[in-house]
Design a protein around this motif. Structure first.
Motif, PDB file in Angstrom:
ATOM      1  N   HIS A 151      81.886 -10.329  14.208  1.00 51.33           N
ATOM      2  CA  HIS A 151      81.542  -8.725  14.304  1.00 51.33           C
ATOM      3  C   HIS A 151      83.014  -8.087  14.402  1.00 51.33           C
ATOM      4  O   HIS A 151      83.473  -6.837  14.272  1.00 51.33           O
ATOM      5  CB  HIS A 151      81.077  -8.471  15.882  1.00 51.33           C
ATOM      6  N   ALA A 152      84.260  -8.624  14.742  1.00 53.08           N
ATOM      7  CA  ALA A 152      85.285  -8.446  14.397  1.00 53.08           C
ATOM      8  C   ALA A 152      86.041  -7.812  13.827  1.00 53.08           C
ATOM      9  O   ALA A 152      86.789  -7.187  12.990  1.00 53.08           O
ATOM     10  CB  ALA A 152      86.439  -9.443  16.174  1.00 53.08           C
ATOM     11  N   GLU A 153      85.434  -9.295  12.388  1.00 44.07           N
ATOM     12  CA  GLU A 153      86.164  -9.229  11.514  1.00 44.07           C
ATOM     13  C   GLU A 153      85.304  -8.085  10.532  1.00 44.07           C
ATOM     14  O   GLU A 153      86.331  -7.199  10.108  1.00 44.07           O
ATOM     15  CB  GLU A 153      86.304 -10.385  10.351  1.00 44.07           C
ATOM     16  N   VAL A 154      84.325  -7.938  11.079  1.00 45.50           N
ATOM     17  CA  VAL A 154      83.449  -6.583   9.914  1.00 45.50           C
ATOM     18  C   VAL A 154      83.611  -5.789  10.567  1.00 45.50           C
ATOM     19  O   VAL A 154      84.013  -4.772   9.954  1.00 45.50           O
ATOM     20  CB  VAL A 154      82.393  -6.983  10.822  1.00 45.50           C
ATOM     21  N   GLY A 155      84.264  -5.159  12.344  1.00 42.83           N
ATOM     22  CA  GLY A 155      84.582  -4.277  12.636  1.00 42.83           C
ATOM     23  C   GLY A 155      86.358  -3.527  11.904  1.00 42.83           C
ATOM     24  O   GLY A 155      86.354  -2.547  11.620  1.00 42.83           O
ATOM     25  N   ALA A 156      86.725  -4.858  11.722  1.00 46.60           N
ATOM     26  CA  ALA A 156      87.823  -4.501  11.111  1.00 46.60           C
ATOM     27  C   ALA A 156      88.183  -3.502   9.331  1.00 46.60           C
ATOM     28  O   ALA A 156      88.616  -3.456   9.231  1.00 46.60           O
ATOM     29  CB  ALA A 156      89.575  -5.954  11.097  1.00 46.60           C
ATOM     30  N   GLU A 157      87.246  -4.821   8.784  1.00 46.01           N
ATOM     31  CA  GLU A 157      87.161  -3.841   7.639  1.00 46.01           C
ATOM     32  C   GLU A 157      86.156  -2.509   7.587  1.00 46.01           C
ATOM     33  O   GLU A 157      87.033  -2.471   6.446  1.00 46.01           O
ATOM     34  CB  GLU A 157      85.742  -5.076   7.049  1.00 46.01           C
ATOM     35  N   MET A 158      85.573  -2.816   8.178  1.00 45.33           N
ATOM     36  CA  MET A 158      84.780  -0.843   7.962  1.00 45.33           C
ATOM     37  C   MET A 158      85.758   0.044   8.884  1.00 45.33           C
ATOM     38  O   MET A 158      86.326   0.999   7.884  1.00 45.33           O
ATOM     39  CB  MET A 158      83.740  -1.159   9.401  1.00 45.33           C
ATOM     40  N   ALA A 159      87.127  -0.443   9.834  1.00 47.64           N
ATOM     41  CA  ALA A 159      88.026   0.663  10.093  1.00 47.64           C
ATOM     42  C   ALA A 159      88.771   0.561   8.851  1.00 47.64           C
ATOM     43  O   ALA A 159      89.685   1.787   8.261  1.00 47.64           O
ATOM     44  CB  ALA A 159      88.489   0.386  10.585  1.00 47.64           C
ATOM     45  N   ARG A 160      89.187  -0.245   8.035  1.00 47.62           N
ATOM     46  CA  ARG A 160      90.161  -0.096   7.288  1.00 47.62           C
ATOM     47  C   ARG A 160      89.273   0.367   6.000  1.00 47.62           C
ATOM     48  O   ARG A 160      90.341   1.399   4.842  1.00 47.62           O
ATOM     49  CB  ARG A 160      90.051  -1.444   6.507  1.00 47.62           C
ATOM     50  N   LYS A 161      88.073   0.775   5.496  1.00 49.20           N
ATOM     51  CA  LYS A 161      86.961   1.384   4.549  1.00 49.20           C
ATOM     52  C   LYS A 161      87.285   2.369   4.979  1.00 49.20           C
ATOM     53  O   LYS A 161      87.303   3.947   4.597  1.00 49.20           O
ATOM     54  CB  LYS A 161      85.920   0.657   4.942  1.00 49.20           C
ATOM     55  N   MET A 162      87.046   2.808   6.836  1.00 53.97           N
ATOM     56  CA  MET A 162      87.636   3.872   7.297  1.00 53.97           C
ATOM     57  C   MET A 162      88.591   4.942   6.942  1.00 53.97           C
ATOM     58  O   MET A 162      89.222   6.317   6.906  1.00 53.97           O
ATOM     59  CB  MET A 162      86.359   4.300   8.793  1.00 53.97           C
ATOM     60  N   GLY A 163      89.459   4.107   6.117  1.00 51.91           N
ATOM     61  CA  GLY A 163      90.801   5.131   6.553  1.00 51.91           C
ATOM     62  C   GLY A 163      91.919   4.905   7.691  1.00 51.91           C
ATOM     63  O   GLY A 163      92.321   5.733   8.445  1.00 51.91           O
ATOM     64  N   GLU A 164      91.758   4.327   9.108  1.00 50.06           N
ATOM     65  CA  GLU A 164      91.983   3.423  10.236  1.00 50.06           C
ATOM     66  C   GLU A 164      93.375   3.151   9.997  1.00 50.06           C
ATOM     67  O   GLU A 164      93.846   2.762   9.082  1.00 50.06           O
ATOM     68  CB  GLU A 164      91.554   3.092  11.124  1.00 50.06           C
ATOM     69  N   ASP A 165      94.295   3.583  11.176  1.00 48.11           N
ATOM     70  CA  ASP A 165      96.143   3.023  11.282  1.00 48.11           C
ATOM     71  C   ASP A 165      96.081   1.621  11.288  1.00 48.11           C
ATOM     72  O   ASP A 165      94.539   1.127  11.515  1.00 48.11           O
ATOM     73  CB  ASP A 165      96.203   3.466  12.229  1.00 48.11           C
ATOM     74  N   ALA A 166      96.324   0.993  10.529  1.00 46.84           N
ATOM     75  CA  ALA A 166      97.259  -0.197  10.978  1.00 46.84           C
ATOM     76  C   ALA A 166      96.628  -0.759  12.238  1.00 46.84           C
ATOM     77  O   ALA A 166      96.873  -2.175  12.228  1.00 46.84           O
ATOM     78  CB  ALA A 166      98.328  -0.552   9.910  1.00 46.84           C
ATOM     79  N   LYS A 167      97.423  -0.616  12.997  1.00 47.66           N
ATOM     80  CA  LYS A 167      97.515  -0.647  14.167  1.00 47.66           C
ATOM     81  C   LYS A 167      96.446  -0.784  14.880  1.00 47.66           C
ATOM     82  O   LYS A 167      96.122  -1.213  15.356  1.00 47.66           O
ATOM     83  CB  LYS A 167      99.042   0.267  14.715  1.00 47.66           C
ATOM     84  N   VAL A 168      95.224   0.035  14.308  1.00 53.22           N
ATOM     85  CA  VAL A 168      94.288   0.561  14.920  1.00 53.22           C
ATOM     86  C   VAL A 168      92.630  -0.695  14.331  1.00 53.22           C
ATOM     87  O   VAL A 168      92.504  -1.404  15.494  1.00 53.22           O
ATOM     88  CB  VAL A 168      93.402   1.481  15.023  1.00 53.22           C
ATOM     89  N   ILE A 169      93.706  -0.717  13.368  1.00 52.27           N
ATOM     90  CA  ILE A 169      92.591  -1.872  12.360  1.00 52.27           C
ATOM     91  C   ILE A 169      93.231  -3.799  13.098  1.00 52.27           C
ATOM     92  O   ILE A 169      92.115  -4.041  13.721  1.00 52.27           O
ATOM     93  CB  ILE A 169      92.938  -2.380  10.704  1.00 52.27           C
ATOM     94  N   ASN A 170      94.223  -3.393  13.647  1.00 55.44           N
ATOM     95  CA  ASN A 170      94.697  -4.965  14.108  1.00 55.44           C
ATOM     96  C   ASN A 170      93.889  -5.526  15.486  1.00 55.44           C
ATOM     97  O   ASN A 170      93.842  -6.107  15.958  1.00 55.44           O
ATOM     98  CB  ASN A 170      96.109  -4.659  14.619  1.00 55.44           C
ATOM     99  N   ALA A 171      93.943  -4.026  15.919  1.00 56.28           N
ATOM    100  CA  ALA A 171      93.492  -3.990  18.075  1.00 56.28           C
ATOM    101  C   ALA A 171      92.434  -4.760  17.839  1.00 56.28           C
ATOM    102  O   ALA A 171      91.703  -5.292  18.470  1.00 56.28           O
ATOM    103  CB  ALA A 171      93.488  -2.636  18.136  1.00 56.28           C
ATOM    104  N   ILE A 172      91.508  -3.913  16.866  1.00 56.76           N
ATOM    105  CA  ILE A 172      90.048  -4.279  16.476  1.00 56.76           C
ATOM    106  C   ILE A 172      89.895  -6.042  16.140  1.00 56.76           C
ATOM    107  O   ILE A 172      89.207  -6.667  16.319  1.00 56.76           O
ATOM    108  CB  ILE A 172      89.796  -3.467  15.324  1.00 56.76           C
ATOM    109  N   ALA A 173      90.104  -6.472  14.743  1.00 56.23           N
ATOM    110  CA  ALA A 173      90.774  -7.475  15.101  1.00 56.23           C
ATOM    111  C   ALA A 173      91.137  -8.546  15.714  1.00 56.23           C
ATOM    112  O   ALA A 173      90.059 -10.147  16.022  1.00 56.23           O
ATOM    113  CB  ALA A 173      90.924  -7.835  13.612  1.00 56.23           C
TER     114      ALA A 173
END
Length: 511
Positions: free
Chosen positions: A373-395
């Motif tokens: 779910h961490a990898e899936v969540g990071a990919e979803m956040a990337r598609k939603m246009g979230e900041d790279a720091k947010v994506i890294n924190a999710i992953a």
């Protein structure tokens, strides 16, 4: 005859002439009267004009007099104001002169003091030179040698004191840092106390009567098949009175099936077309509920600029549970903890809160994936246009990738606090079922026990005893042995009631 004719003719002519003369005289009289009237009117107009002229002249004179008086009054006020201003200026000039005199006096005093200090400095330098020569004579060292010796001693003392101070500061800092970290964590945990929900895969729908079960099943089972096909759940209709059980691992589908079945039961019209209509309507309402729950948690946390896909992804977590915790409630709790921790240590509070809220967004993904779910969540956040720091924190919140920011580490800590605090997680369904199975297996291991059934959520164990192997007088002893074994082998809350059932059942057939 001629005279008469002349007289006959002359009389009218004379009348005409006389009439003309009279009319001429009357006209002259009228003309003279008109001229006299015109002359009188002219004289009256002249007199009236002269009177108006005199009146205007009088008014002009009065106006001139009034303006002259007003001007004189203003002149007097200006002269008075100028006199007052001149008086103030004079006073200020006198004050300035006095201050200038005082300044000159003080300047002279300062000059005298400066001369006296200069003389005193010369005396001190002379005395200092005498003392220095005397010290050199007594100590046998020159001034430079003495200075070097003193500096060396001071340097050694300073180094020793600095090292001791440094050691003390390091010890104090370590102690205070550990204490401060404990205070921050304890304060954060105490300020967050969110209730949890149980992780269940089944739900029960109450029925007004047992005859409703037949209507739910329908002719040749068409109603129940339609409902199961449209909702993707298993509907279990057993001997439980006035209730049916809905089983599904997907909580969204389970909720849609539950609400749809409740509405069908209330409405009373149960047939495939009506079932399809109700399911579609409930599905739309659940989707709206998902969006509203996402918006609500964003509003509660004060997070803005979230895409619609992000809002829906958050809302889907409302129907998800993990280890007994509602995932949306857990995510909100982690966001609040991360915000508090970031504020305490001076990190980016908003970034930590946003990343913490989205850290488990992969658990609400609609499509199945081999990724966690961490990898899936990071990919979803990337598609939603979230900041790279947010994506890294999710992953990185389960250390699948390396955390590159302090906010990502805060999210890991906040997630651990939310999961590990007392009362956060309850017993999962797997552990619950496993405990019931162990309870039944423990009883069935004893000789003479045919079957054991754990009922009432494991609070009661009903044991069927073989009447041929165990006599009545040994049933109580067997129950005590089973209870002792359960106490030794199994951990359970509260107490468990053991009900021993031994019967003789004789079956015979008449042919």
């Amino acid at each position: 005859m001629d005279k008469n004719l002349i007289m006959f003719i002359g009389l009218p002519v004379a009348g005409i002439v006389l009439g003309w003369i009279i009319r001429w005289c009357y006209a002259r009289f009228q003309l003279s009267a008109s001229e006299q009237k015109a002359e009188r009117l002219r004289q009256d107009a002249i007199k009236e004009a002269e009177a108006q002229k005199k009146e205007i002249l009088l008014e002009a004179k009065d106006q001139i007099i009034r303006e002259r008086k007003q001007q004189e009054r203003e002149d007097r006020e200006r002269r008075a104001e100028v006199q007052r201003y001149e008086a103030r200026v004079s006073k200020k000039e006198e004050l300035i002169d006095k201050r200038a005199e005082e300044f000159d006096k003080k300047e002279l005093e300062f000059a005298d003091r400066a001369n006296a200090m200069k003389k005193r400095e010369e005396q001190l330098r002379t005395q200092e030179e005498q003392y220095r020569k005397e010290l050199e004579r007594i100590s046998g060292l020159s001034a430079q040698e003495a200075k070097d010796l003193i500096i060396k001693n001071l340097e050694n003392d300073a180094r020793h004191d600095a090292q001791a101070l440094l050691n003390k500061i390091e010890q104090d800092a370590q102690l205070s840092a550990e204490k401060k970290a404990q205070e921050i964590l304890i304060s954060t945990i105490q300020r967050i106390a969110t209730e949890t929900t149980g992780d269940l895969t089944v739900t029960t729908v109450s029925l007004p009567g047992d005859e409703m079960k037949g209507r739910i099943i329908g002719r040749e089972g068409r109603n129940i098949r339609a409902l199961e096909t449209l909702t993707g759940v298993d509907i279990i209709i057993d001997d439980t009175p006035e209730a049916v059980v809905i089983s599904c691992f997907d909580p969204v589908r389970k909720e849609i099936a539950k609400q749809s079945l409740e509405r069908l039961v209330t409405d009373g019209r149960i047939h495939p077309a009506r079932i399809e209509e109700i399911v579609q309507k409930v599905t739309r309402e659940i989707q709206q509920k998902i969006y509203e729950e996402g918006e609500k948690v964003l509003f509660d946390l004060g997070i803005h600029n979230m895409s619609q896909d992000g809002v829906r992804a958050l809302g889907r977590l409302y129907f998800r549970t993990s280890y007994g915790q509602n995932v949306l409630t857990h995510s909100k709790e982690v966001a609040e903890i991360a915000s508090l921790l970031a504020a305490e240590i001076g990190a980016n509070k908003e970034l930590a809160k946003r990343a913490a809220l989205l850290h488990d967004i992969g658990k609400g993904a609609e499509n199945d994936s081999d990724q966690n779910h961490a990898e899936v969540g990071a990919e979803m956040a990337r598609k939603m246009g979230e900041d790279a720091k947010v994506i890294n924190a999710i992953a990185a919140h389960h250390n699948d990738v390396e955390a590159t920011t302090i906010e990502a580490v805060i999210v890991q800590i906040a997630d651990a606090i939310s999961a590990a605090r007392p009362g956060a997680r309850r017993e999962t369904v797997d552990n619950y079922v496993k405990r019931l199975e162990n309870l039944e297996e423990t009883a069935e291991k004893f000789n003479g026990v045919e079957k054991a059934y754990a009922i009432q959520a494991g609070r009661e164990l009903r044991i069927l005893v073989n009447n041929e192997k165990i006599p009545d007088n040994e049933v109580k002893e067997l129950a005590q042995k089973i209870a002792k074994q359960i106490e030794t082998d199994i951990r359970y809350p509260g107490r468990i009631k053991l009900t021993m059932i031994r019967e003789t059942r004789i079956i015979e057939y008449a042919r």
